[in-house]
Design an enzyme around this catalytic site. Sequence first.
Site, PDB file in Angstrom:
ATOM      1  N   ARG A 100      32.307 -98.158 -30.641  1.00 49.06           N
ATOM      2  CA  ARG A 100      31.186 -96.953 -30.793  1.00 49.06           C
ATOM      3  C   ARG A 100      30.275 -97.036 -29.415  1.00 49.06           C
ATOM      4  O   ARG A 100      30.755 -97.379 -28.569  1.00 49.06           O
ATOM      5  CB  ARG A 100      30.116 -98.332 -32.223  1.00 49.06           C
ATOM      6  CG  ARG A 100      30.835 -97.871 -33.142  1.00 49.06           C
ATOM      7  CD  ARG A 100      29.351 -98.829 -33.704  1.00 49.06           C
ATOM      8  NE  ARG A 100      29.836 -99.153 -34.841  1.00 49.06           N
ATOM      9  CZ  ARG A 100      29.803 -99.777 -35.819  1.00 49.06           C
ATOM     10  NH1 ARG A 100      29.808-101.273 -35.217  1.00 49.06           N
ATOM     11  NH2 ARG A 100      29.834-100.691 -37.094  1.00 49.06           N
ATOM     12  N   GLY A 109      25.527 -89.977 -35.333  1.00 47.68           N
ATOM     13  CA  GLY A 109      26.390 -89.301 -36.536  1.00 47.68           C
ATOM     14  C   GLY A 109      26.922 -87.916 -35.136  1.00 47.68           C
ATOM     15  O   GLY A 109      27.554 -87.650 -35.863  1.00 47.68           O
ATOM     16  N   TYR A 874      -6.595 -74.426 -19.190  1.00 47.37           N
ATOM     17  CA  TYR A 874      -6.588 -74.488 -20.319  1.00 47.37           C
ATOM     18  C   TYR A 874      -6.131 -73.918 -20.381  1.00 47.37           C
ATOM     19  O   TYR A 874      -5.158 -72.976 -19.472  1.00 47.37           O
ATOM     20  CB  TYR A 874      -7.846 -74.157 -21.306  1.00 47.37           C
ATOM     21  CG  TYR A 874      -8.499 -71.975 -21.241  1.00 47.37           C
ATOM     22  CD1 TYR A 874      -7.423 -71.293 -21.537  1.00 47.37           C
ATOM     23  CD2 TYR A 874      -9.022 -71.993 -20.257  1.00 47.37           C
ATOM     24  CE1 TYR A 874      -6.680 -69.773 -21.201  1.00 47.37           C
ATOM     25  CE2 TYR A 874      -8.989 -70.475 -19.809  1.00 47.37           C
ATOM     26  CZ  TYR A 874      -8.523 -69.249 -19.912  1.00 47.37           C
ATOM     27  OH  TYR A 874      -8.162 -67.895 -20.562  1.00 47.37           O
TER      28      TYR A 874
END
Length: 895
Positions: A100, A109, A874
Amino acid sequence: MSKKYVYSFGQRKCEGDGSQKMLLGGKGANLAEMMQMKLPVPPGFTISTEVCTHYYQNKKSYPESLTTEVKAAVKQMEEELAETKMKFSDAKNPLLVSVRSGAPVSMPGMMDTVLNLGLNDQSIQGLIEQSKDPRFSYDSYRRFIMMYSDVVLGVNTSFFETALEEKKLDMGVELDTELDVDSLKSLVKTFKSIVLEHTGKVFPEDPWDQLWGAVGAVFGSWKNPRANTYRRINGISEEIGTAVNVQAMVYGNMGDDCATGVAFTRDPSTGEKKFFGEFLINAQGEDVVAGIRTPQPINQESINDSNKDLPTLEKTLPSAYKDLVALYQKLESHYKDMQDIEFTIQKGKLFMLQTRNGKRTAAAAIKIAVDMVNEKLIDKKTAISRVSPSQLDQLLHPRLDPKAKKDIIAKGLPASPGAVSGKIVFDPDVAEKWVKEKNEKVILVRIETSPEDIHGMHVAEGILTARGGMTSHAAVVARGMGKTCVAGCGALKISYEKKTLDVGGKIYQEGEWFTLDGTQGEVIAGKVETVTPELTGSFHELMTWADEVRKLKVRTNADTPTDAKIARKFGAEGIGLCRTEHMFFDPERIEAVRHMILADSTKERENALKKLLPMQRGDFYQLFQEMQGLPVTIRLLDPPLHEFLPHKKEDMASLAKEMDVSLEALQRRTESLHEFNPMLGHRGCRLGVSFPEIYKMQVRAIVEAACELKKKTSAVAEPEIMIPLISDWKELQYIRNYCEEEIKAVFSEMKVEVPYTIGTMIELPRAALTADKITDPTLGNAEFFSFGTNDLTQTTYGLSRDDSASFLGTYVEKKVFPTDPFVSIDTDGVGTLMKIATDHGRKVRGPKLKVGICGEQGGDPKSIHFCHSIGLDYVSCSPFRVPVARLAAAQATLK
């Protein structure tokens, strides 16, 4: 001493641990860690990620010492299993292995796996002798040939699947497990003939050749298209490479006292503290996620509509289930996070094959993080770092309006929450094409998804599958992507060839609208209205912790009271960008705007502007009212004037009639406004220099609205008037002077005053480089500035944002650019200009100079980290990204 490339893990000798993920990959590091914890893990070894790097740097070759190290590691694995006397490549008592991949970052996957490696026509007899089970042995052999041929030899798996289906049809059975030994023996021969037909070579018999072929395939798969796509979507570096894990096989397919499964220590969809998972009796690992058989629930908590009639693991194999519960509790306590576990039960004995931090929905991530703080497993700072800011996007997606009518045609599993509508398509390539070329919203419908579908899943609004459980490929990947997904909807009969979907005899064609409710698992025909989500409980608790930590304020880009209201609900601390031109496109005022643009004299223009004044004043009044005293930055008119003019001939004729001028005269005036490069043309402050009356009207509307609010409610608005596209301090000085005159006139007329500031947007490199002059009280006198990073990126790179989309993807793909600079700030170029401007401005005006960002990157987590690092006050972003920015700002502070 030569460099080490191979690390064994076993009870006698374990050479790694969980801290070595970059070297051993996530899977290898966790296998070693579980072995250090004395958990039942089959022994094996890991070939490090450094070999992957060497492989690609040296024309796909291996380090000289690797063969010797691998042989030694195989011998060590045999010693760990000494009591079984199994040997690799031994025909009489064969040790079979799995191969694997395992990258440092979880890529479920995305990479290739081979099971039962080491079988051949001789060792199959040894396996039969040792297991006393010919059926199990040939089942393992046919599985091995199928996997190896697909992963290593490049033979499409569909050829084998077709042969398997034909064999089941011939034998009159439905399931693989119902095939007898003679059928499986026949399949082995058929599979080998398929390999010979498609490769021109016989299937490899030598186990060592098989092993090296599989190792090469894993390294080769690191750069296969689906792995590349997954890394690109998730921002994973190609340089980290993958490791290869070789592990002694344990068998879940030896009979009814054997099983394989996947489990989560908490519910990955909701975050509830319940053990959740699926398994299959008499199966191997790939079967659970492949969706060929309906997986069974491991316990009562895992029961759903598709598996409610199937027995649980708790009832079927109670002793193994009890061991599994003890181990999952030990693992979660050790890793202090929700774990995704893979296990196999062989003859009633439990083996752990993998553990990793489980992928989860945003709602689950937040609940788990908050719950674990309350359980004293982790602290608040760790909880803040556990939730990905971009993950919050999926939590903020709308849900179906409960009042709307729903034509529910089928129900599947609620695999990934949210509610979406789109046109159904059956092919991932078609999905990608429709989205990119037609700008369509699509729902990808598949019998079951596979890693090859990743590009279609990425562009789709949602995913619908006929097969698969809550741990299937579709479910896991959709949750990770934040995509709505309904899986395992058995009522669907899909024909890829006809491009149709049959539900209960009713046929739906490709292109028809469907709606998915991933929270309920509902499939709905047609489009259904959605509503904005309500955020309470764990979300607010986590956001409160984030707000306690972060230093950056978070504002919103909002042009309407509705946008402002949504943003306030999400925690916005002001408006960082109100684009006044967006208000001009309203059908009720566009005509007045066009009259103003096409006026032949200042007087005519002023008359048109008088019609717009009360409309703009009303807009600003509502915004101020909604923001309740928070700062509101209003950008004066910015785009080129021609953008507001009609383009169709019939619209031009209608406007000419209304203005009582000839169509020809109107066309001449329109053509006179045409520019070859409007984004660098007569726009922004240049309009304010050419037509002061436009900006005067807007400033008057802003200040009148603020004064009116103060008079009526005593509430004090805080308008910040922002002049766009300044390149020279003299432009700002000229505009500021007449704006201040207008403001004084309003104060005098209304007998009331309000606080205000005048500043600018830094959108041009010259403005950034001369920010000291722009902010100097004796020159430009900007009291604040905000980086318009969209234009600053365009003008720094010499790129058109609108036109560059066609090739920027190629730049990123070919690694010319690390990322799209319009998505994430280019810290080397644009970022350097931002730092220069900030430092220059504050050198003149001191730390009180307010500096922010209002471009698209204001909601990008990476860009927010950069803004924090250079000391901005900000960031400003779209309303739905405000929570994302709040969390990213907190993580930037912690980092």
